[in-house]
Design an enzyme around this catalytic site. Sequence first.
Site, short mmCIF file in Angstrom:
data_model
loop_
_atom_site.label_atom_id
_atom_site.label_comp_id
_atom_site.label_asym_id
_atom_site.label_seq_id
_atom_site.Cartn_x
_atom_site.Cartn_y
_atom_site.Cartn_z
N HIS A 199 86.84 34.11 102.68
CA HIS A 199 86.15 33.00 102.02
C HIS A 199 87.09 32.00 101.35
O HIS A 199 86.91 30.78 101.47
CB HIS A 199 85.17 33.56 100.98
N ASP A 212 84.49 34.68 107.05
CA ASP A 212 83.90 34.45 105.72
C ASP A 212 82.56 35.19 105.66
O ASP A 212 81.58 34.77 106.27
CB ASP A 212 83.69 32.96 105.50
N SER A 263 83.26 26.16 98.35
CA SER A 263 82.10 27.03 98.20
C SER A 263 80.94 26.28 97.52
O SER A 263 80.48 25.27 98.04
CB SER A 263 82.51 28.30 97.44
#
Length: 272
Positions: free
Chosen positions: A244, A214, A107
């Site tokens: 995610h 996601d 991320s």
Amino acid sequence: MATSREYTFTGSRVTNHVREWPNDRPRYVAILVHGYGEHIGRYEYVADRLVRHGAAVYGLDHMGHGKSEGDRVLIADYEDVVTDVHTVEEQARAAHPDVPVVMIGHSMGGLIAARYAQRYGTGLAALVLSGPVLGEWAVVPELLAYPEPPDTPIDPSTLSRDPAVGEAYAADPLVWHGPFKRTTLEALATTLDVISKTGSLGPLPTLWAHGEDDQLVPITGTRAGIDAIRGTDLTERIYPGARHEIFNETNKDEVLDDVTAFIDRALSGRTS
């Protein structure tokens, strides 16, 4: 789970907290780079898999995150975070000289790892980007449109199809559950632009892995960022239905099998 130990160092702005999962005779060093608002303690399962695969594993809590010092989730310049990660790499190299180093970023940690590879990539054996914030992330301009970003907490159900993951995230006192800081958003926007303009990762073996579902960091925006930095050795893995946090997904073992297989290929390429 693999045993770990913790230590601190004086970083670019604050005292940073580091966790190490040791391996007396590692085949490689893995440096984990965590995402926004979380901390390295959420990567126990990943670290355990990597240790069993032959790695010595390191990861720090970024400034303002987890057990590190600093105003919560306040990052004024991501170049400072990259510098802190480099300090961890140098410490790992001192403990394990001549051992190849692999970086794994998730991320926001994918953004940090990508920028790291642009600055220090010649020292890496491989790069893994999990659901990385790259390219066009709509959250940034949307929130910067407000004088003060609104408090819109992450929906824990968007993290994984496993409800226990969201429940643990919501109950974790080291996770930030408040709003973005405007300074952090501005720094994110700057770094996204710098990464895209700096461009190719060259021959560095790179794995881009992403959940198809996601909703926090949608694939479409990230793909533009991947296209901007892709070098000559890019592997792509998109997992149908995954959300995610693919390292915490219901198919996390499949994901980590792919990661370790990719690392094996990258390491074998260095010795062939």
